[in-house]
Write an enzyme that holds these catalytic residues in place. Sequence first.
Site, short mmCIF file in Angstrom:
data_model
loop_
_atom_site.label_atom_id
_atom_site.label_comp_id
_atom_site.label_asym_id
_atom_site.label_seq_id
_atom_site.Cartn_x
_atom_site.Cartn_y
_atom_site.Cartn_z
N GLU A 144 0.82 -1.21 0.00
CA GLU A 144 0.00 0.00 0.00
C GLU A 144 0.86 1.27 0.00
OE1 GLU A 144 -0.52 -2.61 1.92
OE2 GLU A 144 -2.60 -3.26 1.67
N PHE A 201 -11.77 -7.56 13.87
CA PHE A 201 -10.69 -8.01 13.00
C PHE A 201 -10.35 -6.92 11.98
CE2 PHE A 201 -9.32 -10.22 9.06
CZ PHE A 201 -8.09 -10.64 9.53
N GLN A 202 -9.09 -6.57 11.92
CA GLN A 202 -8.58 -5.55 11.00
C GLN A 202 -9.24 -4.19 11.19
OE1 GLN A 202 -8.41 -7.20 6.99
NE2 GLN A 202 -6.36 -7.99 7.47
N LYS A 246 -17.82 -1.12 5.78
CA LYS A 246 -18.21 -2.14 4.82
C LYS A 246 -19.72 -2.14 4.57
CE LYS A 246 -16.95 -6.83 3.57
NZ LYS A 246 -16.25 -8.05 3.99
N MET A 275 24.13 8.96 2.50
CA MET A 275 23.96 10.25 3.15
C MET A 275 24.24 10.15 4.64
SD MET A 275 23.48 13.29 2.52
CE MET A 275 22.41 14.12 1.37
#
Lengths: 179, 576
Positions: B66, B128-129, B178, B491
């Site tokens: 993502e 969940f999630q 959802k 760097m």
Amino acid sequence: MEKKNYTVSIYTENNLGLLSRIAAIFLRRHINIESITASPSEVNDVMRFIIVVNVTEDQIKKIVGQIEKQIEVIRAFYHTQEETIFQETALYKIKSQSFLDDHSIQDFIKETNARIVTVTTEFFVIEKTGKRKEVDELYDTLKPYGLMQFVRSGTIAVTKNEMPISGILEKFNTTNSIS
Amino acid sequence: MEVKTASFEKVEKKAMTVSGAEAVIKCLLEEGVETIYGYPGGAIMPVYDELFKYQDKIHHVLTRHEQGATHAAQGYARVSGKVGVAVATSGPGATNLVTGIADAMIDSTPMVCITGQVGSNLLGSDAFQETDIVGISTPITKWNYQITKAEEIPEIIAKAFYIARSGRPGPVLVDITKDAQFASLDFTYKKCSGIRSYKPYPEVNLLEVERAAGVINNAKKPLIVFGQGVILGGAEDLLKKVVEKAGIPSAWTILGLSALPTDHPLNVGMVGMHGNYAPNLLTNECDVLIAIGMRFDDRVTGNLEHYAKQAKIIHFEIDPAEVNKNVHTDYPVLGNVKETLNSLLDLLKENQHTEWHDRFKELYKEEYKKVVSLNLDVSKPDIHMAEVIQQINEFSKGDAVIVSDVGQHQMKACRYGKFNQTRSNVTSGGLGTMGFALPAAMGAKMAVPEREVVAVIGDGGYQMTIQELGTIFQTKIPVKIVVLNNGFLGMVRQWQQLFFDKRYASTEMINPDFVTIAKGYHLKTNKVTERSELKAAVKEMMESKEAYFLEVKVEQEENVFPMIPTGAAVSDILLE
Ligand SMILES: Cc1ncc(C[n+]2csc(CCOP(=O)(O)OP(=O)(O)O)c2C)c(N)n1
């Protein structure tokens, strides 16, 4: 620059989540909020937050700038304590017995313009509205009598001068919402 | 699942209604979105199901992470000027967006992220999630909102696009439960054209412009520093006219790069920590500093106590909260630069400032001798990063989009890259996000398929989003990838060398065989270890019609100079 107590008044849309956005602005800069109240304003559907913080003028200017940037904030202002009329309300719960034992309590109440809200056989509830200092003083006075509970509200304030918001809000109210 | 059958029945009964998920797609179409980046999962499945139906209208790019989706959307947005769109599921999908959102926020990139969320009946139950992505993203979004009812979808998405692209652009996140995706609504769409509590930019105050013009006209040693605001405001031509008419040396911040052609005679280079010598040094000598669409980032100003104290400061800025935030401004000019510069142009007197400009040229000569010539020195055995950038310039003729990651190579790409066109330099400026370039280049290439897009990446940052090679392979996006491999987190190693007694704590990288990995993704590849091979390899890459991976072994311990050490004044810039 000297730190002072500033009262920030924020006029906003009535939206979920805005409180956390505003709080995050203070949190990120490690600024402790001394007091916060949120309630509907004089205009329909417009909320007002009043936040008191102890910061420098430079800080408060930047914070107000960041607050005004939030999409749902209509306007934000800051004022010094001198520019506002501000009040707090406190409730003091005291054992009824102490009240009966010592009559001077009743005199304190009268002198300080407090008032008795509730009386039961066990306790009295006294209410006092005033400046923070006055609320504190009554607290100190009543403490020796056995305070069972004490609670104070956040500061609420109005400005001494006319707020430029009035006109803005008026217009705001007549224009359509999200188009 | 029960909800699903229920809502589907409703859809059949009422022909005009659509599901929330379908409404999401319809909204995107209404906003002119053609490409989106994302990754599916349980809480966003209804939307993906609709995407399947609309696949001929909306191109969904399945990134491999993502984070890749956000950076791709950013690359797309930065080059096209349109809103980039990233989609993810709830919980881990949503949290994986965070870095890209933060990056877009600080670099003012217009982006709309759409996340799925658990059913509204489960909110707050640690389902969940379930993650409070609205809470998490609050400080890093311009605006965010959680939709729990299907009817809210058109209005909120319209608002999201409007907020993301208007005024000072930024990322917006819309979280959709959802059940809201499954439920149905009567779909009508109206683009958002205003929000009553939100003013995208302040109205121009002509008095401010006049005052600024007066100060500029009387300046003896004026210096312009322009930032991305010029690009976001579409004011590149105006900037050029202003610069030319008033004859003012002009320097850029890293995000302002490409707003004025690199070769323009009044372009005096980059300001800031690794910027050019002259504009940094002379910041503390100019009498008027004209900041245009830039925000005085600390990497630009160095120590604020010693920043342009002698100068009157004029600040052309869209965001009132930026004025006086870091640097005290004597003459703020609020508004969209397209409007303010337009008004300014008429009021400016023609000028040359030849002597003043000569000072920049002299100092550049010094920088050339002590830095540039060494960066391009072909007598040393090892290849320098700058040489690679120069080769890319050679074949791009300054017309490519260069997307750089974060580190030494980024500074070299920006300092040595050549740009004729605006919106050609894409890099993570404010957040400095390693792993940005590979996915961002992918998005950039999709925005301008007709142009060459070259990603310049360090061996460290490359491995942060290396999995996006999979996306490049699957989608056949012909992006050119150059990894400048110095075997170090260069760097950081440079800082260790200069400020931590060369204690190279965890900066050495034992790398895999990058070419084999790229081959595993079926990309065309090449690897250069000798200078003699460089030119031909870059040519082959630039001429390739397909995606191409080029690894260049560069000098291990090269440093980036000039440099302003942290805490030092801009005029204390070091050449070596
Ligand atoms: C996500 C992330 N983690 C850590 C850093 C700190 N950091 C800045 S530059 C750098 C080294 C980059 O090394 P490399 O990608 O190999 O590029 P080089 O500097 O060698 O060109 C690091 C670790 C960062 N900017 N971003």
